[in-house]
Design an enzyme around this catalytic site. Sequence first.
Site, PDB file in Angstrom:
ATOM      1  N   LYS A 163       0.920   1.862  -1.229  1.00  0.00           N
ATOM      2  CA  LYS A 163       0.874   1.825   0.235  1.00  0.00           C
ATOM      3  C   LYS A 163       0.248   0.522   0.718  1.00  0.00           C
ATOM      4  O   LYS A 163      -0.874   0.175   0.349  1.00  0.00           O
ATOM      5  CB  LYS A 163       0.074   3.028   0.746  1.00  0.00           C
ATOM      6  N   CYS A 196       4.199   6.438   4.708  1.00  0.00           N
ATOM      7  CA  CYS A 196       3.545   6.921   5.927  1.00  0.00           C
ATOM      8  C   CYS A 196       3.243   5.801   6.928  1.00  0.00           C
ATOM      9  O   CYS A 196       4.115   5.377   7.670  1.00  0.00           O
ATOM     10  CB  CYS A 196       2.273   7.692   5.555  1.00  0.00           C
ATOM     11  N   GLU A 227       4.402  12.571   0.748  1.00  0.00           N
ATOM     12  CA  GLU A 227       3.155  11.865   0.445  1.00  0.00           C
ATOM     13  C   GLU A 227       2.138  12.849  -0.115  1.00  0.00           C
ATOM     14  O   GLU A 227       2.022  13.978   0.352  1.00  0.00           O
ATOM     15  CB  GLU A 227       2.606  11.212   1.719  1.00  0.00           C
TER      16      GLU A 227
END
Length: 284
Positions: free
Chosen positions: A119, A160, A50
């Site tokens: 995301k 994440c 990331e």
Amino acid sequence: MSALARAMSKFRLAVVQLHVTNVKADNLSRARRLIQEAAGQGSQVVLLPECFNSPYGTSFFPEYAERIPGESSRMLSEAAKENKVYLVGGSIPEEDGGKLYNSCLVFSPDGELMLKHRKIHLFDIDVPGKIRFQESETLSPGSSLSMFETPFCKVGVGICYDMRFAELAQLYSQKGCQLLVYPGAFNMTTGPAHWELLQRGRAVDNQVYVATASPARDEAASYVAWGHSTVVNPWGEVISKAGSEEAVVYADIDLQYLADVRQQIPITAQRRVDLYSVSAVCDA
């Protein structure tokens, strides 16, 4: 099983744990070199961390954000093509239409953009006395599931904080994914507590391989990443794991082993869909 089927049931995955600095050009150059190193070790799929081109932090996202195509995406396309790998390009801050996103780009071995995952779940947390972080101060969330096909298997992508949401992994599994990849930057509070636990949970729950790529730990950074990039098999075993420093770790993904696990413990066939279900509101 034919010789071709046996050959396609195994492939090598490389996970790059990159030391990220404040200098974007250096980050891109180092990532490119490590992608080449991974390909030289026989990797067919390569995963970056990331925010691989940028320090992680709300103050950095606007400064390092790019439109796509841009400097970072061009490097990823070229590196995928040069090394003939499927390249999961970690994530970069993306600017589009006046909004910022945390976006993962996936490129094919011919350098074509296959996928852009923004995301979905923004990292807004507050652990008193330890860490407060609000991605939503600068970022907007994505709004779709993201999967791509390889000759080996279908792959589901999250970034994440997306890994904390079991429903997303279950949907990917339902849609045929056998490998889930999560570029991520857990910190020194959430990392030791939950990083490996979540990966093993997602792998066991869905009988899939799970891979995570973190930036290397930099104690001098404003946000200190936990590191410990990891690959977990469908039995929930850690089969590859980095330390805290910059490294490339490898895992040989065995899809026949995955099929064996699913046959031995057939939870998919045993689910009580008459009592409960998880479904997507919108398609990938």
